[in-house]
Design a protein around this motif. Structure first.
Motif, PDB file in Angstrom:
ATOM      1  N   SER A   1      -9.783   3.747  31.277  1.00 28.91           N
ATOM      2  CA  SER A   1     -10.499   4.637  30.362  1.00 28.91           C
ATOM      3  C   SER A   1     -11.597   3.887  29.631  1.00 28.91           C
ATOM      4  O   SER A   1     -12.703   4.384  29.480  1.00 28.91           O
ATOM      5  CB  SER A   1      -9.517   5.234  29.343  1.00 28.91           C
ATOM      6  OG  SER A   1      -8.660   6.154  29.978  1.00 28.91           O
ATOM      7  N   LEU A   2     -11.259   2.666  29.213  1.00 27.11           N
ATOM      8  CA  LEU A   2     -12.237   1.910  28.447  1.00 27.11           C
ATOM      9  C   LEU A   2     -13.405   1.492  29.323  1.00 27.11           C
ATOM     10  O   LEU A   2     -14.559   1.588  28.923  1.00 27.11           O
ATOM     11  CB  LEU A   2     -11.566   0.673  27.818  1.00 27.11           C
ATOM     12  CG  LEU A   2     -10.519   0.983  26.739  1.00 27.11           C
ATOM     13  CD1 LEU A   2      -9.902  -0.300  26.209  1.00 27.11           C
ATOM     14  CD2 LEU A   2     -11.139   1.788  25.604  1.00 27.11           C
ATOM     15  N   ILE A   3     -13.099   1.031  30.521  1.00 32.03           N
ATOM     16  CA  ILE A   3     -14.169   0.501  31.370  1.00 32.03           C
ATOM     17  C   ILE A   3     -15.013   1.628  31.955  1.00 32.03           C
ATOM     18  O   ILE A   3     -16.227   1.586  31.954  1.00 32.03           O
ATOM     19  CB  ILE A   3     -13.591  -0.355  32.494  1.00 32.03           C
ATOM     20  CG1 ILE A   3     -12.924  -1.591  31.910  1.00 32.03           C
ATOM     21  CG2 ILE A   3     -14.676  -0.775  33.483  1.00 32.03           C
ATOM     22  CD1 ILE A   3     -12.137  -2.395  32.920  1.00 32.03           C
ATOM     23  N   HIS A   4     -14.285   2.674  32.515  1.00 31.30           N
ATOM     24  CA  HIS A   4     -15.008   3.709  33.250  1.00 31.30           C
ATOM     25  C   HIS A   4     -15.227   4.953  32.414  1.00 31.30           C
ATOM     26  O   HIS A   4     -16.347   5.414  32.271  1.00 31.30           O
ATOM     27  CB  HIS A   4     -14.221   4.095  34.524  1.00 31.30           C
ATOM     28  CG  HIS A   4     -13.962   2.958  35.429  1.00 31.30           C
ATOM     29  ND1 HIS A   4     -14.946   2.357  36.180  1.00 31.30           N
ATOM     30  CD2 HIS A   4     -12.817   2.271  35.706  1.00 31.30           C
ATOM     31  CE1 HIS A   4     -14.430   1.376  36.870  1.00 31.30           C
ATOM     32  NE2 HIS A   4     -13.116   1.293  36.593  1.00 31.30           N
ATOM     33  N   GLY A   5     -14.091   5.488  31.877  1.00 31.57           N
ATOM     34  CA  GLY A   5     -14.183   6.798  31.223  1.00 31.57           C
ATOM     35  C   GLY A   5     -15.079   6.788  30.001  1.00 31.57           C
ATOM     36  O   GLY A   5     -15.897   7.686  29.816  1.00 31.57           O
TER      37      GLY A   5
ATOM     38  N   ILE B   1      -7.842   9.362  23.638  1.00 37.10           N
ATOM     39  CA  ILE B   1      -6.842   9.215  24.708  1.00 37.10           C
ATOM     40  C   ILE B   1      -5.556   9.852  24.248  1.00 37.10           C
ATOM     41  O   ILE B   1      -5.159   9.701  23.094  1.00 37.10           O
ATOM     42  CB  ILE B   1      -6.603   7.725  25.027  1.00 37.10           C
ATOM     43  CG1 ILE B   1      -7.854   7.128  25.661  1.00 37.10           C
ATOM     44  CG2 ILE B   1      -5.392   7.556  25.941  1.00 37.10           C
ATOM     45  CD1 ILE B   1      -7.812   5.630  25.792  1.00 37.10           C
ATOM     46  N   ARG B   2      -4.950  10.576  25.148  1.00 39.11           N
ATOM     47  CA  ARG B   2      -3.697  11.229  24.762  1.00 39.11           C
ATOM     48  C   ARG B   2      -2.635  10.897  25.811  1.00 39.11           C
ATOM     49  O   ARG B   2      -2.852  10.998  27.012  1.00 39.11           O
ATOM     50  CB  ARG B   2      -3.915  12.736  24.714  1.00 39.11           C
ATOM     51  CG  ARG B   2      -2.683  13.517  24.352  1.00 39.11           C
ATOM     52  CD  ARG B   2      -3.028  15.007  24.292  1.00 39.11           C
ATOM     53  NE  ARG B   2      -1.806  15.810  24.410  1.00 39.11           N
ATOM     54  CZ  ARG B   2      -0.993  16.065  23.380  1.00 39.11           C
ATOM     55  NH1 ARG B   2      -1.287  15.589  22.168  1.00 39.11           N
ATOM     56  NH2 ARG B   2       0.111  16.783  23.550  1.00 39.11           N
TER      57      ARG B   2
ATOM     58  N   GLY C   1     -13.563  14.375  31.374  1.00 41.46           N
ATOM     59  CA  GLY C   1     -12.426  13.478  31.323  1.00 41.46           C
ATOM     60  C   GLY C   1     -11.570  13.507  32.582  1.00 41.46           C
ATOM     61  O   GLY C   1     -11.824  14.262  33.500  1.00 41.46           O
ATOM     62  N   ALA C   2     -10.586  12.601  32.522  1.00 42.54           N
ATOM     63  CA  ALA C   2      -9.670  12.505  33.670  1.00 42.54           C
ATOM     64  C   ALA C   2      -8.250  12.635  33.161  1.00 42.54           C
ATOM     65  O   ALA C   2      -7.976  12.362  32.001  1.00 42.54           O
ATOM     66  CB  ALA C   2      -9.844  11.173  34.379  1.00 42.54           C
TER      67      ALA C   2
ATOM     68  N   ASP D   1      -7.862  11.423  29.142  1.00 43.11           N
ATOM     69  CA  ASP D   1      -8.935  11.055  28.212  1.00 43.11           C
ATOM     70  C   ASP D   1     -10.038  12.086  28.303  1.00 43.11           C
ATOM     71  O   ASP D   1     -10.007  12.968  29.160  1.00 43.11           O
ATOM     72  CB  ASP D   1      -9.441   9.636  28.501  1.00 43.11           C
ATOM     73  CG  ASP D   1     -10.165   9.539  29.845  1.00 43.11           C
ATOM     74  OD1 ASP D   1     -10.675  10.587  30.338  1.00 43.11           O
ATOM     75  OD2 ASP D   1     -10.204   8.447  30.445  1.00 43.11           O
ATOM     76  N   ASP D   2     -10.983  11.985  27.385  1.00 44.50           N
ATOM     77  CA  ASP D   2     -12.076  12.959  27.402  1.00 44.50           C
ATOM     78  C   ASP D   2     -13.384  12.268  27.716  1.00 44.50           C
ATOM     79  O   ASP D   2     -14.420  12.569  27.162  1.00 44.50           O
ATOM     80  CB  ASP D   2     -12.146  13.721  26.064  1.00 44.50           C
ATOM     81  CG  ASP D   2     -12.328  12.771  24.883  1.00 44.50           C
ATOM     82  OD1 ASP D   2     -12.230  11.531  25.111  1.00 44.50           O
ATOM     83  OD2 ASP D   2     -12.572  13.237  23.777  1.00 44.50           O
TER      84      ASP D   2
END
Lengths: 180, 654
Positions: free
Chosen positions: B552-556, B565-566, B637-638, B582-583
């Motif tokens: 999430s940090l690198i890509h999202g 992030i949930r 998000g993913a 994540d959003d």
């Protein structure tokens, strides 16, 4: 007998028996035999009234007077009977016995003597047989010799009816019939 | 005799029958009457003779008894009135004496010189002889023998037979006349019927009808015959139609078709047949089918044909053998033949469907060659495959090594984070300790100079107290951190299985990730019940979440200032659902199907190994026995949904 009626056409076969009998007439013996046979045959062709010949009583053949015929007759009838009646032959019985006879052969000689004998037997139902020269009013049957010498007989039908004898027509057929 | 009679014309039959009937009638009647006349005349004559005998015998008794030849002759001569009497002989017999001729009357010839014989009436030398005993009063006295000629009787009979034959002749003539008259009445209509029937069968014109006749049996026959013609005409039309249909069907068939009758002769072919064998139709119809069979098979073919006829059912011809047809120009064509029995008025015929399989044969041969080259190729491919497999093995080895390296790398990152995290409390502690040390040194200096004042000591005590508290607090924090890092590190590297509370463990993981998050404004929300306890490999969970957060940090959140992030954990019917979302920017649809592939990365060369999600996938599916699904919309998000089996889940002990 009817002498004129002998057949010319029946040439060969008619002879034997009677020729023998004709020759027998020449000898008394043969003549006696024939007469005995005739006496027996007379009984066959005659019917007596029932009062004279009952049921199974004997039929009496009687010979009156002397003569050889008695013995010959006994020979002839021995063992024979007629319509259930046995045959008895009486020779020269007494005159009262004579009246019981059914056939009486009157063997007397001489016509008057014969006539007398016949007279005594009249009206007793007896078939009288005799050999007188002519017919007798008292006698029923008379023997005589024919021209050919054969034994023949004549029947006095008046006498027969007087004696209440029924003679067979067949008897009459072969006899000479007279009314006296 | 009957056979002859069968072939006699019917009118002659009628005549013959009438003649026979009348002649036999008259003849039988005549024979019967004559026989009756003969027998009754015979009986009459016998009766007559018997009565004459008994009369003469009765009459002759007297003559016989008294041997009166004249009377005897007279009695016998009475019979001269009867012309049929040939002789009258009278015999004596008294007692046991033998009979002796006594008297006689005869026709020419000496016929009385014989024994009279037994009593009764009998036939001697075509004369009737009666012998009568002569009896008187129950005694036999002789015999009478009369002889009467049967000739007058026979003459009367001959006259009667003559009359009868004449009547037979006359009746035959009369019945012939009647028969000639009758035959016209009877035979006429029948002959007309026969004439019509013959014409119908010769011309096949079913429209013909016999002229109607009366209503007797012949009239009914005529009507029935006409009705039958109607039906035949209809049936014939039907048959013709059916035949036409059949012919069209055969003609329209895509294959060559030939119909062969029971006699082996060809009765129908279609155009394909003409083309296949090169014969025009006219040269095939009516010819034996063997014309189309090559000479070397020709002798056996009729036998095979009969075998089929005896057990007709649809089948292929010559199963297992190669069949050839002989064309008009002498070529042999490989063919395939299907046989079907068809019922025809002439018996069971065979409908053969013939396919030219020349092309197929060629194709088959090509196929065989193709197969051979294919086999060669396959052999080569197999070799290539073996090489590929070797390469693949090497590759897999490399992959394993890389995964191992990645694991080590992530462990390294963890160690770096740990060091960084611990650095702060330890640094604060060091600063506080340094300050305390400097103050202690200064105090000692003042003490040695004896310039220590009370105020200085108070200040130091206060400072020492503060510093000690700072040091203690920071050391405690460092100890806490080390403890949890140790836990994570040990879990990650050792893969030990144990029971743990999920919520607390997730918090520990997030704590270890704080160095990464601290510099950002991203928020991590954990939605997890406190009482969920798992019995599984905590290291796997840690590694999974670490990888998700890192991704999430690198890509999202690339270019995103404050992401969210949930992590939500829910009980499910079949276990536990862990949903990480994540959003951020999301995953491109092109990449989505490949994100779990090893070495798939969009950041190659800038640090991405392409193993993160692959490791996650392996851990979820293999180690934990669960499933993982990824969903994403670009810009929105993913989300990853992990389902863990119930076996891992345990309620916290109360």
């Amino acid at each position: 007998m009817k002498p004129g009626m002998s057949w010319a056409s029946c040439a060969a076969a008619l002879v034997l028996a009677l020729a023998g009998s004709a020759q027998a007439a020449a000898t008394d013996d043969l003549e006696l035999k024939v007469k005995a046979a005739f006496l027996f045959n007379f009984a066959k062709f005659t019917t007596w009234p029932p009062s004279k010949l009952k049921g199974d009583s004997s039929l009496l053949l009687c010979v009156q007077g002397a003569g050889a015929i008695g013995a010959v007759l006994e020979d002839t009838v021995r063992g024979r009977s007629i319509a259930g009646h046995p045959i008895d032959v009486l020779q020269s019985p007494r005159s009262e016995d004579l009246r019981r006879c059914h056939i009486v052969y009157v063997g007397a000689a001489g016509d008057s003597r014969i006539a007398q004998e016949l007279e005594t037997l009249a009206n007793h139902g007896v078939l009288t047989v005799h050999e007188s020269g002519e017919a007798q009013p008292g006698g029923v049957i008379r023997f005589f010799l024919s021209d050919a010498g054969r034994v023949r007989f004549e029947v006095n039908v008046t006498a027969a009816s007087r004696e209440q004898l029924a003679l067979s027509s067949k008897l009459l057929e072969v006899s000479k019939v007279v009314n006296r | 005799m009957l056979r002859f009679f069968r072939d006699v014309p019917i009118r002659r039959k009628l005549t013959l029958l009438m003649l026979l009937a009348s002649a036999s009638g008259v003849l039988l009647t005549g024979i019967g009457l004559t026989a009756y006349a003969w027998s009754s005349a015979r009986a009459n004559m016998e009766r007559d003779l018997a009565s004459v005998s008994s009369m003469l015998a009765s009459n002759a008794t007297g003559a016989l008894a008294f041997r009166d030849l004249d009377t005897a002759n007279e009695i016998l001569s009475a019979m001269r009135a009867k012309p049929e009497l040939e002789a009258a002989c009278l015999y004596t017999a008294e007692g046991a004496e033998a009979a002796k001729l006594f008297a006689s009357v005869t026709a020419p010839g000496d016929i009385c010189h014989i024994e009279p014989g037994a009593a009764g009436v009998r036939v001697e030398e075509q004369s009737l002889v009666s012998v009568q005993p002569v009896e008187q009063a129950g005694e036999r006295i002789g015999w009478l023998r009369l002889r009467a000629s049967l000739k007058p009787l026979e003459q009367a009979l001959a006259v009667q037979a003559g009359i009868m034959l004449t009547i037979v002749g006359v009746s035959i003539v009369v019945s012939m006349v009647i028969a000639f008259a009758v035959q016209r009445v009877f035979a006429g209509p029948i002959l007309r019927l026969a004439e019509t029937a013959r014409e119908v069968s010769q011309t096949r014109n079913y429209g013909l009808r016999v002229q109607a006749y009366g209503h007797d049996e012949v009239g009914v026959l005529v009507q029935d015959f006409n009705a039958m013609l109607d039906q035949i005409a209809r049936a014939d039309a039907e048959i013709k139609k059916a035949e036409e249909r059949f012919r069209l069907t055969v003609e329209a068939a895509p294959n060559a078709m030939v119909v062969v009758g029971r006699d082996g002769l060809i009765s129908l072919v279609n155009t394909q047949m003409e083309e296949l064998f090169g014969y025009p139709r006219a040269e095939l119809i009516g010819q034996p089918v063997e014309k189309l069979v090559p000479a070397r098979f020709r002798d056996d073919h009729p036998t095979l044909r009969k075998a089929f006829s005896s057990q007709p059912r649809a089948r292929s011809m010559g199963v297992g053998r190669e069949l050839f047809g002989l064309t008009r120009d002498g070529r042999e064509v490989p063919i395939e033949v299907g046989l079907s029995p068809i019922e025809t008025p002439e018996g069971t015929a065979v409908l053969s469907s013939i396919i030219d399989i020349t092309e197929r044969k060629r194709a088959e041969q090509e196929m065989v060659q193709l197969n051979r080259s294919l086999e060669r190729q396959v052999t080569e491919t197999a070799r290539t495959n073996r090489e590929l497999e070797v390469a693949m093995g090497k590759l897999r080895e490399a992959q394993t090594q890389l995964v191992q390296a990645e694991k080590l790398a992530s462990l390294g990152a963890l160690v770096a984070g740990v060091a960084h995290e611990i650095n702060t409390p330890v640094g604060v502690g060091v600063t506080a300790a340094s300050t305390l040390q400097a103050r202690a040194a200064h105090l000692r200096e003042l003490y040695e100079k004896e310039s220590l004042r009370r105020s200085d000591l108070d200040r130091f005590v206060t400072l020492a107290d503060e510093s000690t508290q700072i040091i203690l607090r920071n050391l405690q924090r460092a100890a806490d951190l080390i403890h949890s890092f140790k836990q994570v590190a040990v879990d990650q590297s050792s893969g030990e299985r144990r029971r743990f509370a999920l919520k607390g463990y997730i918090d520990e993981i997030l704590l270890s990730l704080r160095p990464k998050l601290k510099a950002t404004s991203h928020v991590v929300e954990v939605d997890c019940a406190e009482d969920i306890v798992l019995d599984t490999f905590p290291g796997a969970i840690a590694q999974i979440l670490t990888n998700f957060v890192t991704n999430s940090l690198i890509h999202g959140f690339e270019g995103v200032a404050a992401g969210h992030i949930r992590i939500a954990i829910r009980h499910a019917s079949d276990g536990l659902t862990l949903k990480y979302s994540d959003d951020g920017r999301g995953i491109s649809p092109d990449h989505l199907p490949r994100i779990f592939d090893p070495f798939f990365t969009t950041k190659r060369g800038v640090g991405g190994s392409g193993l993160g999600l692959h490791i996650v996938y392996n851990l979820v599916t293999q180690l934990l026995g669960g499933t993982i699904q990824a969903a994403s919309e670009p810009g929105k998000g993913a989300a990853f949904t992990i389902r863990l089996p119930a076996a891992l889940v345990q309620r916290a002990a109360a």
